[in-house]
Design a protein around this motif. Structure first.
Motif, short mmCIF file in Angstrom:
data_model
loop_
_atom_site.label_atom_id
_atom_site.label_comp_id
_atom_site.label_asym_id
_atom_site.label_seq_id
_atom_site.Cartn_x
_atom_site.Cartn_y
_atom_site.Cartn_z
N THR A 165 -16.37 2.13 -7.42
CA THR A 165 -16.20 2.35 -5.99
C THR A 165 -16.31 3.83 -5.66
O THR A 165 -16.87 4.19 -4.61
N SER A 191 -9.28 -4.16 -4.98
CA SER A 191 -7.84 -4.07 -4.70
C SER A 191 -7.55 -3.81 -3.23
O SER A 191 -6.40 -3.90 -2.79
N TRP A 192 -8.56 -3.51 -2.41
CA TRP A 192 -8.31 -3.16 -1.01
C TRP A 192 -8.15 -4.36 -0.09
O TRP A 192 -7.61 -4.24 1.01
N TRP A 193 -8.67 -5.53 -0.48
CA TRP A 193 -8.77 -6.65 0.46
C TRP A 193 -7.48 -7.00 1.19
O TRP A 193 -7.52 -7.29 2.40
N VAL A 239 -16.34 -1.69 -0.76
CA VAL A 239 -14.94 -2.11 -0.78
C VAL A 239 -14.50 -2.25 -2.23
O VAL A 239 -15.21 -2.87 -3.03
N LEU A 273 -5.30 4.21 -1.07
CA LEU A 273 -6.41 3.29 -1.31
C LEU A 273 -7.40 3.87 -2.31
O LEU A 273 -7.86 3.19 -3.23
N LEU A 303 0.85 -1.19 0.00
CA LEU A 303 0.00 0.00 0.00
C LEU A 303 0.89 1.24 0.00
O LEU A 303 1.70 1.42 0.90
N TRP A 309 -5.29 -5.27 2.51
CA TRP A 309 -4.92 -4.36 3.59
C TRP A 309 -6.01 -4.22 4.66
O TRP A 309 -5.81 -3.56 5.66
N LEU A 310 -7.18 -4.82 4.44
CA LEU A 310 -8.27 -4.68 5.40
C LEU A 310 -8.10 -5.67 6.54
O LEU A 310 -7.78 -6.85 6.34
N GLY A 367 -8.50 2.28 -6.00
CA GLY A 367 -9.80 1.65 -6.20
C GLY A 367 -10.90 2.53 -6.73
O GLY A 367 -12.04 2.06 -6.90
#
Length: 499
Positions: free
Chosen positions: A384, A349-351, A346, A431, A40, A353-354, A435
């Protein structure tokens, strides 16, 4: 002509710009590798590339020395290209400093480290062309001193407090903010073995950027006012109206009232006249430079300032035209998830880092019902970015309906999570940049991070927080009128991300 360089007047040199962009790729890759945690990014990328992507700046800044090369015909094409590349890093370095100085509350180590990397790369390239004993470095030190004095004087005398601008200070500050760009003039003079044109080109450069900055101040006055940065146009209007106490009080005049004051006092025409006066100086100093791109750049800026369209700038976040209605057939609404859980968009591409251990809290039933009611009238979201704006508008509606509850409850986060989100803007900007145009997905509590990677560390309610931030940012500046549309919110965000 110089070698095979093809000149397109002041518009830019597309071929040369492409070569400079290719030369910049190794640094871009190195920065992307260094300034990240678990992939990230700690920054939203190089400032110049963000600004160019949305049309704030042209690619001419990547080939800036070509504006002046006709005065130094003995400089080789290879030297011009190397100087352009180093100059582009200096440009990014100054833009990074601007971001740190203008928004210190959002400054993190990522911004400081990016600035250090850019500064190192620029000086390395310049030292390759101009060794330490070169007279260039005396000129460079003089330009850097001018830049430092301009930044510090503006910070000390015109941020937070209202102070008049004597003409000498106006010239020092407004020309000094671009003083480092004059490094290309000194480099061309030294590399070409002829420093005679340097003094009058420096004088022209200084006068031009006083005019350029005055014009930009009219476009950016809302942002300057929001940050307590009292530019010359704002200072002129406030002092003339006797608003010093009001502006420096805890209850400053609202933006619409400031807009009315600027229009009533004829600030546009006054700034136009002053800017044209400085452009006259800029062109008069280089009368012997009858052709070339620097005189053409001066003429273009004159045309812009003389145009009837020259104004106080459009209100940020205002829709230019009404958005087309989004019917039920426009696309899926699945990102909202189960009606019993908060709508938490969401980006795919964020998954990684969550943090799957931090499921978003469900707002109180009345708050959630108000948010879902607002979302029911919004229609589908294809990206998004659109989903974030929709949920942000829904959170704003529940805050208006139930102001007795705190922001954390409306968003669905703990007090500690809200504080973390408030303090880590650059990570969130990363982020958002990754996204924004991806199709939105609903938050799934059982969705795990990619196997083999470090556990996620970003609260999953980040999408709800980002939506709130997008709407709140627009609401701070919007003039009276219809409620902002999703398209207007995204335009406002893209504008702010580079201003």
């Amino acid at each position: 002509m110089n070698g095979d360089a093809r000149i397109e007047r002041h518009v830019g040199w597309r071929g040369d710009s492409a070569l400079v962009e290719e030369d910049r790729r190794p640094l871009r890759r190195r920065v992307a590798r260094l300034l990240q945690v678990d992939g990230l990014p700690a920054t939203a990328g190089l400032p110049s590339e963000r600004r160019i992507a949305v049309g704030v700046d042209p690619r001419i800044f990547y080939t800036y020395p070509l504006l002046f090369y006709t005065s130094f015909p003995d400089v080789s094409l290879a030297q011009l290209r190397a100087l352009s590349t180093s100059g582009s890093y200096l440009f990014d370095y100054v833009l990074t400093l601007d971001e740190v100085l203008d928004r210190p509350s959002s400054c993190t180590g990522g911004s400081l480290l990016l600035g250090a990397a850019l500064h190192r790369e620029a000086l390395h390239g310049l030292h390759t062309l101009l060794p330490p004993g070169s007279p260039f470095w005396g000129h460079f030190d003089r330009y850097f001193e001018h830049f430092c004095q301009a930044v510090l004087r503006e910070e000390a005398r015109h941020r937070g407090l209202l102070q008049p601008y004597p003409r000498e200070e106006l010239e020092l500050v407004y020309s000094g903010k671009s003083a480092i760009a004059k490094a290309c003039l000194a480099a061309l003079a030294v590399l070409g073995g002829d420093e005679r044109p340097l003094a009058w080109l420096e004088a022209s450069h200084d006068s031009y950027y006083v005019a350029f900055q005055l014009a930009d101040d009219l476009t950016d006055w809302r942002i300057d006012y929001e940050r307590g940065h009292y530019s010359y146009p704002l200072t002129l209007a406030f002092l003339r109206a006797g608003w010093q106490r009001r502006v420096e009080s805890g209850d400053r005049p609202p933006v619409p009232e400031v807009a009315e004051l600027l229009a009533r006092q004829g600030v546009v025409e006054e700034i136009r006249t002053l800017a044209l006066e400085y452009l006259d100086r800029a062109s008069g100093t280089v009368e012997s430079m009858t052709d070339g791109s620097w005189p053409a750049a001066i003429r273009t800026t004159r045309e812009r300032i003389s145009s009837p369209a020259f104004s106080l700038g459009p209100p940020p976040g205002q829709p230019g035209t009404a958005a087309a209605p989004r019917g039920a057939e426009a696309g899926p609404v699945g990102w909202r998830g189960d009606p019993q859980t908060p709508a938490t968009p969401v980006a795919p591409s964020w998954w990684p880092w969550l943090d799957s251990r931090r499921a978003p809290s469900v707002p109180r039933p009345a708050l959630l019902a108000e948010q879902l009611r607002t979302l029911d009238t919004a229609g589908p979201a294809h990206t998004t970015g659109e989903a974030l704006c929709q949920v942000g508008l829904a959170i704003a509606a529940s805050r208006r309906a139930f102001p007795q509850h705190g922001l954390a409850e409306h968003i669905g986060v703990s007090a500690a999570e809200l504080d973390w989100l408030d303090q880590h803007g650059p990570w969130l900007d990363g982020l958002l940049a990754l996204g924004l145009d991806e199709p939105p997905e609903p938050w799934h509590p059982d969705r795990l991070s990619t196997p083999g990677t470090a556990p996620g560390w970003v609260p999953p309610a980040v999408g709800r927080y980002l939506g709130h931030r997008l709407v709140a940012q627009c609401a701070q500046e919007r003039l009276p009128g219809p409620a902002p549309t999703v398209d207007a919110l995204l335009r406002s965000y893209r504008s702010h991300s580079v201003t």
